[in-house]
Design an enzyme around this catalytic site. Structure first.
Site, mmCIF file in Angstrom:
data_model
loop_
_atom_site.group_PDB
_atom_site.id
_atom_site.type_symbol
_atom_site.label_atom_id
_atom_site.label_comp_id
_atom_site.label_asym_id
_atom_site.label_seq_id
_atom_site.Cartn_x
_atom_site.Cartn_y
_atom_site.Cartn_z
ATOM 1 N N GLY A 115 -1.116 2.237 13.427
ATOM 2 C CA GLY A 115 -0.536 0.906 13.611
ATOM 3 C C GLY A 115 -1.342 0.056 14.580
ATOM 4 C CD GLU A 130 6.941 10.199 17.383
ATOM 5 O OE1 GLU A 130 6.054 9.316 17.350
ATOM 6 O OE2 GLU A 130 7.943 10.183 16.652
ATOM 7 C CB CYS A 182 10.768 6.310 14.165
ATOM 8 S SG CYS A 182 11.974 5.357 13.254
ATOM 9 C CE LYS A 224 -1.556 2.624 3.153
ATOM 10 N NZ LYS A 224 -1.673 3.973 2.614
ATOM 11 C CD GLU A 248 9.759 1.888 13.349
ATOM 12 O OE1 GLU A 248 9.341 2.836 14.046
ATOM 13 O OE2 GLU A 248 10.429 2.014 12.322
ATOM 14 N N GLY A 300 4.642 3.742 10.876
ATOM 15 C CA GLY A 300 3.814 4.943 10.930
ATOM 16 C C GLY A 300 3.397 5.283 12.337
ATOM 17 C CB SER A 301 0.668 7.428 13.541
ATOM 18 O OG SER A 301 -0.532 6.779 13.162
#
Lengths: 529, 529
Positions: free
Chosen positions: B247, B394, B303, B185, B266, B242-243
């Site tokens: 996730g 974050e 990240c 994707k 992750e 991603g976020s």
């Protein structure tokens, strides 16, 4: 049997603060056992998990050698329970003495195998990539990776292995070996056996000076204790052996937590057996006898019980099926673990009979003692099997379904239609296996263990064993529930970057004081750096 | 840039059957890029996954050498895209040329590292326990275990690494290496970069004669394509970068499937840095400069960005904080990947400012080009930090929060209060680290990688790297997303019991034709049996 108190162990202390009481059942006598158990209260569950979390920082940093002492002490203390354990096991399971002793031996063997593993130490998979300070454009740092335990683990005892997959079974042994404290949810059908084993673990922990909280044992009569455990924020992983329904529910419950945690559930399996024509032509009668034994073993109460035998429509398959039925029903019947398990067996086989297109091949027709099932063999053709997904349901007990496929194409379609399985077996003549690559490929995709010309019952405890398969055989096929590599379920890697030598875990230090096998700059070696 | 068609790749074929169209955005120019992309339709998604499932049986049985050819060809074809790829990357990300070229190099390096890994072959972890036919009471069977791929994998491209963690990034490279077909994707912010890389993968697959369906690339503008992918019964695993929100949602969605599948996501991390007094006394100014660079790197869009710096209340910490703020805000500002990312940055730092007890230390106050954030340093005391969980969120961008704890006890409480992290860093003088074992123990429990006297940005690709930590840093801390061992996310073990020699995979045969490192009867060896 005065040893049985009916209490939980919250850390080292017996505790019975709750209100719910329950008894276990003697299926041979068809009567409740004398002891009364006190289900763990919400507060006790919280205490047990809190103590496990508090014990974790000190337990995880103990050298492998010290944890190995603990595991060996558990094995010794289980042995020291002597005949009381064997008798209690039999009273709560209806299983014979030989099985009880065999399972005790397996349980002790597992504990000692994990002790050996962690004493040697290479299981931590130390990986070292040394620095390249002169690399351009940026220097390469020194990186060293090791496996560390994830935290307190909840272990759910199984119904069908009161010792080997319960209180001090494979899940507990592997989690303790990894450095994870364990909180056991004892199986309600054998709470006394569980209490005795728990007392052995507590004695061993005290004798080897483990931190209190490293182990607790919770009585439970329903699903509430287990649910509370899985939802507890300080529980970091779950080991489970049992039904697809319960295991999947716990898996989903764990995924809904604020912090999702891994659940390793080893669940149902019908363990398909592919009987190729050559094998049946060569020795169909012999295989029928072997399979009658395998289906009957432990009254069929094994997760590796062969519940599905696939073949090609033929006289040979028909002859095999008839002999299988005759041999199975000629065996002395024996009682199941619990009336509920018999009830499930009756319901499951009735559902099979109720599907149009299924035929009863043989059924035990003598008189049956209490809690004792009538062994059954049924058959169905491939087309009907494909049309009716319910025929894939596990009938836990001395039951098997023979599926006659019209040709190899339908056989492969049937294999492809199956859910994930613990095992898949191929019965083939010597020259036959390489003529059916698509059958083997399809079967491999569905299973955790492939067996050639054998029976699936009998799960060897060794590094090369894989006990776990694609869902619904287990919730995470990337791990095994049996064998020393099952320790990997409870650890995660941590890397140390540019960490000072004297502050590294010994496993990662240049001098390799433990002499471990390590991956150093891509090469496996036991040499120091 | 005529190469960009805006189409998906369904197998080897460009396809644009859907109705939804979208564009990518040039943050430097603050304008849409010229190309129009066609989002994958439900039917196209189903086709792509169906082709992946159909390709799986032949792809999984290819020798490692053949799959290695494929991976190296992808690397070559990415290189052959030349400047068109670099320019497209820059137009869609606003990142500078050096970064684009560096990330391309990393992406190609990863592909070649996995090619080397599978060509050598020992990664399958062959474990062999030979038979003991004379063992009593029962003979020991021959058991041989190997890792096999789990099936088609859905890979979600990340926003912040258009190459290294996207279409042909680590997830795709490791899954293809394992033998799993991949359906990507593509990230909506860099669909053109994704299409170019996808065209390179398709060319490589055709050139090396891989089965069609081994790779597909799906355009998407929202969450629907990803959700359909994760729910598709033929998808057997998910890789995501991603976020935390996205996730975790995918993880839970996968757990609710009829057949739950593993999701390796992750996600977020604030990468705590513990600055002990000795380190600040020795070279606080130097560390402040290092951290200004680390926070600013890639406009803070990493990240591993250090978003949290913990220390003990002191003049040295105050001086460090001031220099950090001054140095960070002295840097030339640069634009973020997308207006939405800037918007999230603004919201996140405004939320921090809005909490009582937080103080702004420094903020860039020059003029800002479009889509460009003002770098910020804030501070708060330990008590306030502990009272306000939102301060752990974050803030993706050039931001960091300094927490001044009143003593070591509060520092440990703060560490214990943190969620799981990708990294944790310790800044300490030489003699200081062994005076704070509890600090180190607490930090280790929270992170996947510990760094001594360094910065967390910069993730080396090597076997000893662990990129993944306890939730919410990732959904399964037992695996890494970076480094060759990330291949383990996509495989499961299968055991062969008493299987004929000539029908075993070569990796498990007695003669060890590939010369692999194997565990044979408990000993690691490259010798034949």
């Amino acid at each position: 049997m005065s040893e049985i108190t009916g209490k939980n162990y919250i850390g080292f202390e017996p505790s019975a603060a709750g209100d719910n009481r329950f008894q276990t059942f003697n299926p041979q006598e068809n009567a409740a056992n004398p002891w009364e158990f006190v289900e763990a209260s919400e507060k006790e569950i919280d205490q047990a998990v809190g103590m496990a979390a508090a014990a974790f920082p000190s337990f995880k940093t103990l050298p492998g050698k010290r944890r190995a002492e603990f595991l060996r002490a558990i094995s010794d203390e289980i042995e020291a329970l002597g005949d009381a354990l064997i008798q209690t096991y039999m009273l709560e399971s209806g299983l014979p003495e030989g099985r009880a002793k065999g399972e005790r031996g397996r349980t002790m063997g597992q504990l000692r195998a994990f002790a050996d593993l962690i004493e040697e130490g290479s299981w931590v998979e130390a990986v070292i990539d040394t620095a390249q300070p002169d690399r351009t454009p940026v220097p390469k740092p020194d990186l060293r990776k090791i496996s560390v335990p994830i935290g307190p683990i909840a272990v759910f005892g199984s119904s069908n292995f009161p010792l080997a997959y319960s209180t001090a079974g494979g899940d507990t042994a592997s989690a303790l070996a990894a450095g994870c404290p364990v909180v056991v949810k004892s199986h309600p059908m054998h709470a006394a056996t569980g209490e005795l084993v728990a007392s052995a673990i507590v004695k061993a922990a005290q004798r080897t000076q483990m931190p209190e909280g490293v182990f607790s044992n919770l009585n439970s009569s329903g699903i509430e204790v287990g649910q509370q455990l899985v939802k507890h924020p300080e529980i970091k992983g779950v080991g489970f052996t049992g039904s697809i329904k319960a295991g999947t529910a716990l898996y989903r419950l764990a995924a809904q937590r604020e912090e999702p945690i891994p659940v390793f559930a080893e669940m149902g399996s019908i363990n398909p057996v592919i009987s190729l024509p050559g094998a049946l032509a060569e020795k169909g009668e012999w295989w029928a006898e072997q399979y009658a034994n395998s289906v009957a073993l432990g009254v069929g109460q094994f997760c590796t019980n062969p519940g599905l035998i696939l073949g090609l429509e033929s006289e040979a398959l028909e002859a095999f099926t008839q002999i299988l039925g005759k041999e199975l029903c000629a065996k002395d019947p024996a009682c199941m673990l619990h009336p509920k398990i018999l009830e499930n067996y009756q319901e499951g086989s009735a559902q099979m009979s109720g599907k149009s297109g299924t035929q009863l091949v043989a059924e035990y027709n003598g008189s049956l003692p209490p809690n004792t099932p009538a062994a059954r063999v049924m058959r169905v053709n491939g087309t009907t099997f494909l049309e009716e997904p319910a025929l894939q349901h596990e009938v836990f007990g001395p039951f098997t379904l023979v599926v006659a496929c019209e040709d190899e194409k339908e056989l492969i379609t049937v294999i492809n239609s199956l859910g994930g399985q613990l095992t898949g077996t191929l019965l083939a003549a010597a020259t036959e296996i390489n003529q059916h690559p698509e059958v083997v490929s399809a079967l491999q995709q569905k299973v955790g263990r492939l067996i050639f010309n054998g029976v699936p019952t009998g799960v060897e405890v060794c590094p090369a064993m894989q006990h776990g398969g694609p869902f619904p055989a287990s919730t995470d096929s990337r791990f095994t529930a049996v064998g020393t590599l099952s320790i990997r379920r409870w650890v995660r890697p941590v890397s140390y970057q540019n960490w000072p030598q004297d502050q590294l875990p010994p496993e990662l230090q240049d001098k390799n004081p433990m002499g471990l096998l390590r991956l150093v700059n891509g090469e496996a070696t036991r040499e120091p750096i």
